[in-house]
Design a protein around this motif. Structure first.
Motif, PDB file in Angstrom:
ATOM      1  N   ILE A  26      41.387  37.906  24.190  1.00 28.51           N
ATOM      2  CA  ILE A  26      41.342  38.480  25.350  1.00 28.51           C
ATOM      3  C   ILE A  26      40.830  40.016  25.030  1.00 28.51           C
ATOM      4  N   LEU A  27      41.423  40.526  23.822  1.00 31.08           N
ATOM      5  CA  LEU A  27      41.160  41.902  23.644  1.00 31.08           C
ATOM      6  C   LEU A  27      39.728  42.031  23.252  1.00 31.08           C
ATOM      7  N   TYR A  28      39.243  41.222  22.427  1.00 26.06           N
ATOM      8  CA  TYR A  28      37.608  41.004  22.078  1.00 26.06           C
ATOM      9  C   TYR A  28      36.939  40.708  23.340  1.00 26.06           C
ATOM     10  N   TYR A  29      37.409  39.957  24.334  1.00 29.94           N
ATOM     11  CA  TYR A  29      36.587  39.696  25.417  1.00 29.94           C
ATOM     12  C   TYR A  29      36.604  40.903  26.428  1.00 29.94           C
ATOM     13  N   PHE A  30      37.731  41.746  26.184  1.00 31.69           N
ATOM     14  CA  PHE A  30      37.791  42.940  27.089  1.00 31.69           C
ATOM     15  C   PHE A  30      36.869  44.112  26.619  1.00 31.69           C
ATOM     16  N   ALA A  31      36.789  44.167  25.152  1.00 30.27           N
ATOM     17  CA  ALA A  31      36.191  45.221  24.401  1.00 30.27           C
ATOM     18  C   ALA A  31      34.878  45.153  24.612  1.00 30.27           C
ATOM     19  N   LYS A  32      34.142  43.811  24.241  1.00 28.55           N
ATOM     20  CA  LYS A  32      32.790  43.617  23.797  1.00 28.55           C
ATOM     21  C   LYS A  32      31.792  44.116  25.069  1.00 28.55           C
ATOM     22  N   PRO A  33      31.911  44.117  26.044  1.00 29.75           N
ATOM     23  CA  PRO A  33      30.984  44.581  26.997  1.00 29.75           C
ATOM     24  C   PRO A  33      30.855  46.248  26.921  1.00 29.75           C
ATOM     25  N   PHE A  34      31.610  46.725  26.446  1.00 30.86           N
ATOM     26  CA  PHE A  34      31.710  48.208  26.333  1.00 30.86           C
ATOM     27  C   PHE A  34      31.171  48.729  25.077  1.00 30.86           C
ATOM     28  N   ARG A 152      43.171  36.692  31.609  1.00 36.72           N
ATOM     29  CA  ARG A 152      41.557  36.289  31.412  1.00 36.72           C
ATOM     30  C   ARG A 152      40.902  36.609  33.047  1.00 36.72           C
ATOM     31  N   PHE A 153      41.725  36.317  34.078  1.00 37.40           N
ATOM     32  CA  PHE A 153      41.211  36.680  35.130  1.00 37.40           C
ATOM     33  C   PHE A 153      41.187  37.971  35.592  1.00 37.40           C
ATOM     34  N   SER A 154      42.476  38.833  35.187  1.00 35.19           N
ATOM     35  CA  SER A 154      42.483  40.124  35.278  1.00 35.19           C
ATOM     36  C   SER A 154      41.440  41.037  34.742  1.00 35.19           C
ATOM     37  N   VAL A 155      41.252  40.696  33.367  1.00 37.24           N
ATOM     38  CA  VAL A 155      40.312  41.386  32.666  1.00 37.24           C
ATOM     39  C   VAL A 155      38.981  41.119  33.000  1.00 37.24           C
ATOM     40  N   GLY A 156      38.449  39.870  33.430  1.00 32.67           N
ATOM     41  CA  GLY A 156      37.174  39.502  33.890  1.00 32.67           C
ATOM     42  C   GLY A 156      36.991  40.197  35.176  1.00 32.67           C
ATOM     43  N   ARG A 157      38.000  40.695  35.905  1.00 32.17           N
ATOM     44  CA  ARG A 157      37.743  41.182  37.487  1.00 32.17           C
ATOM     45  C   ARG A 157      37.602  42.582  36.832  1.00 32.17           C
ATOM     46  N   ILE A 158      38.209  43.393  36.116  1.00 29.07           N
ATOM     47  CA  ILE A 158      37.795  44.714  35.592  1.00 29.07           C
ATOM     48  C   ILE A 158      36.476  45.025  34.875  1.00 29.07           C
ATOM     49  N   ILE A 159      36.076  44.022  33.972  1.00 33.32           N
ATOM     50  CA  ILE A 159      35.009  43.952  33.474  1.00 33.32           C
ATOM     51  C   ILE A 159      33.756  43.901  34.341  1.00 33.32           C
ATOM     52  N   VAL A 223      48.162  43.151  39.979  1.00 33.15           N
ATOM     53  CA  VAL A 223      47.244  43.123  41.056  1.00 33.15           C
ATOM     54  C   VAL A 223      46.641  44.706  41.108  1.00 33.15           C
ATOM     55  N   THR A 224      47.892  45.467  41.130  1.00 35.14           N
ATOM     56  CA  THR A 224      47.642  46.760  41.293  1.00 35.14           C
ATOM     57  C   THR A 224      46.697  47.608  40.155  1.00 35.14           C
ATOM     58  N   ILE A 225      46.878  47.171  38.834  1.00 35.47           N
ATOM     59  CA  ILE A 225      45.757  47.577  37.872  1.00 35.47           C
ATOM     60  C   ILE A 225      44.537  47.099  38.093  1.00 35.47           C
ATOM     61  N   VAL A 226      44.451  45.684  38.497  1.00 36.86           N
ATOM     62  CA  VAL A 226      42.969  45.207  38.888  1.00 36.86           C
ATOM     63  C   VAL A 226      42.370  45.847  40.114  1.00 36.86           C
ATOM     64  N   VAL A 227      43.055  46.080  41.062  1.00 37.76           N
ATOM     65  CA  VAL A 227      42.710  46.668  42.330  1.00 37.76           C
ATOM     66  C   VAL A 227      42.264  48.176  42.254  1.00 37.76           C
ATOM     67  N   VAL A 228      42.979  48.856  41.492  1.00 43.81           N
ATOM     68  CA  VAL A 228      42.541  50.249  41.324  1.00 43.81           C
ATOM     69  C   VAL A 228      41.540  50.400  40.522  1.00 43.81           C
ATOM     70  N   ALA A 229      41.390  49.440  39.502  1.00 43.59           N
ATOM     71  CA  ALA A 229      40.038  49.713  38.874  1.00 43.59           C
ATOM     72  C   ALA A 229      38.744  49.134  39.573  1.00 43.59           C
TER      73      ALA A 229
END
Length: 457
Positions: A26-34, A152-159, A223-229
């Motif tokens: 998940i960390l790899y998945y989160f960092a890759k697009p950036f 996975r869902f939370s990080v995907g929404r942020i990305i 939910v707050t972390i994702v919604v704020v992003a």
């Protein structure tokens, strides 16, 4: 050691490895697009997995918080080593991941705690260790599935919401985006302290209401972390849309001026053609009258006039930049300002001429409008290449003072209508960042110097 003890220990290690591998992915998945070097991003997840596995087997006892903080810190350092830019954005990634990992893990643990107590730790299964092991494995798989799905869902929404991944994150944006993560982790620590205090000091088992409150806190925090992003980047997209409209409006105005300039040039050419016909006729008459000396003198005067007429023209290597520079030189002359240009268009590069027109128009407009005409009033335009960097430097005499916006690092506009003005330097910076460059402003020795760097392929 009995066989069942070995099996239970093996199941525990497999669970830890699976848990660590999933979170590392998940960390790899989160960092890759950036990351710019996406092919090396796997090192981020691998370093995190390796660190957590090592810390799990070392004899030194570390708290979970310290251990996972060490793993995420090493992953952050690897990210910075691979991609040495935009460090605030990387801080946001690791803090958000750190918080979501904890919250999703304890959300899954809380959801399966009651199931574990009623299915695994029962008198019936206590006498059947094989089936108890099977029930434990099933519960752990369910826990991992819940945790991985939520994470996975939370990080995907942020990305997906984070549109401007190549844009530098400001300190204000970083603080705004990490507040929900910090709040969620703080609430988690408070609830864990409360649970430990009740179970050790009061020696009572926490009631069902505690688990309900814990579930609410973990769920609401995620939910707050994702919604704020998502909301933050929606607002930013709207602001960018407004800025784009301002840029388009400015470009339309510039095009209108360029068209007017071309029309004037066309009229001058037509006038020159008409005058040239008269000049040729005059020369023919002089030669016909055997006035060769006067004809030669007339021809010299005509040549001098043509040279003087052409002397004011700017040749930068591109007709569009020629027109822009000539236009602002004419405008500067009207204001008694001397404009000198050593600008050369970077032919055979990836730099678009319309992007350069945005830089030149905005920079020269600011320079002309903020230079007081007089004997020493001047504007200098220079461009040059240094390795694969294309540099543009525009300086103008300036005797005033500036107020700076500490957040964006740009001067605050002195114009009254801030809604329609003040976008010039922001537009220049946006173009520079499009080419992985930036801009810099220096104010010294009664001179305002704007430097813009663009990276060429």
């Amino acid at each position: 050691m009995e066989l069942m003890e070995i099996c239970c220990a093996t199941e525990t290690y497999i669970y830890i490895i699976a848990y660590t591998s999933m979170t590392g992915y998940i960390l790899y998945y989160f960092a890759k697009p950036f990351m710019i070097k996406k092919d090396k991003t796997f090192c981020v997840g691998a370093s995190y997995i390796f660190t957590m596995c090592i810390l799990d087997v070392v004899p030194v006892m570390l708290s979970n918080f310290v251990a996972y903080s060490t793993g995420i810190l090493l992953a952050f350092l690897v990210m910075c080593w691979i991609d040495r830019r935009n460090y605030r954005q990387k801080i946001y990634i690791v803090i958000t991941f750190f918080s979501l990992r904890w919250l999703s893990a304890y959300l899954a643990s809380t959801l399966t705690a009651n199931l574990y107590g009623k299915m695994v730790m029962t008198p019936y299964l206590a006498g059947r260790p094989v089936w108890q092991l099977v029930a434990t494995v099933g519960t752990d798989i369910l826990k991992l599935a819940i945790m991985f799905s939520v994470l996975r869902f939370s990080v995907g929404r942020i990305i997906k919401a984070y549109t401007y991944k190549r844009e530098n994150m400001t300190t204000k944006e970083l603080l705004m985006l990490i507040v929900p993560s910090v709040t969620g982790m703080t609430g988690y620590e408070i609830m864990q302290y409360y649970q430990t205090y009740i179970e050790t000091s009061v020696q009572e088992t926490v009631s069902g209401i505690y688990y309900v409150l814990a579930l609410l806190h973990y769920g609401i925090s995620i939910v707050t972390i994702v919604v704020v992003a998502v909301l933050f980047h929606n607002i930013k997209e709207n602001q960018e849309g407004k800025l784009q409209n301002e840029m388009i409006s400015a470009q339309i105005d510039n095009m209108k001026r360029h068209i007017g300039q071309v029309e004037n040039l066309y009229q001058d050419i037509r006038g020159m053609k008409h005058d040239m016909a008269n000049h040729i006729l005059t020369l023919e008459r002089l030669y016909a009258a055997n006035e060769a000396e006067q004809a030669q003198e007339y021809a010299r005067e005509l040549t001098t006039a043509l040279v003087n007429m052409a002397a004011g023209e700017i040749k930068s290597g591109n007709p569009i930049t020629d027109t822009i520079l000539q236009e602002w030189k004419t405008e500067a002359k009207k204001r008694n300002i001397c404009l000198e240009s050593e600008f050369h268009f970077p032919a055979d590069s990836n730099i678009n001429v319309f992007d350069l027109s945005v830089i030149l128009n905005n920079a020269l407009q600011n320079a002309v409008e903020n230079t007081v005409g007089g004997e020493a009033a001047h504007i200098d335009v220079l461009s040059y290449c240094r390795n694969n960097a294309y540099m543009i430097e525009i300086s103008n005499s300036f005797t005033g003072s500036l107020q700076w916006d500490t957040e964006c690092g740009l001067p605050i506009t002195s114009k009254g209508e801030t809604e329609s003005h003040g976008y010039g330097l922001s537009n220049i910076r946006k173009v520079a960042q499009k080419y992985f460059g930036d801009m810099d402003i220096v104010l010294q020795d009664e001179k305002f110097l704007l430097s813009v760097m663009l990276i060429m392929n």
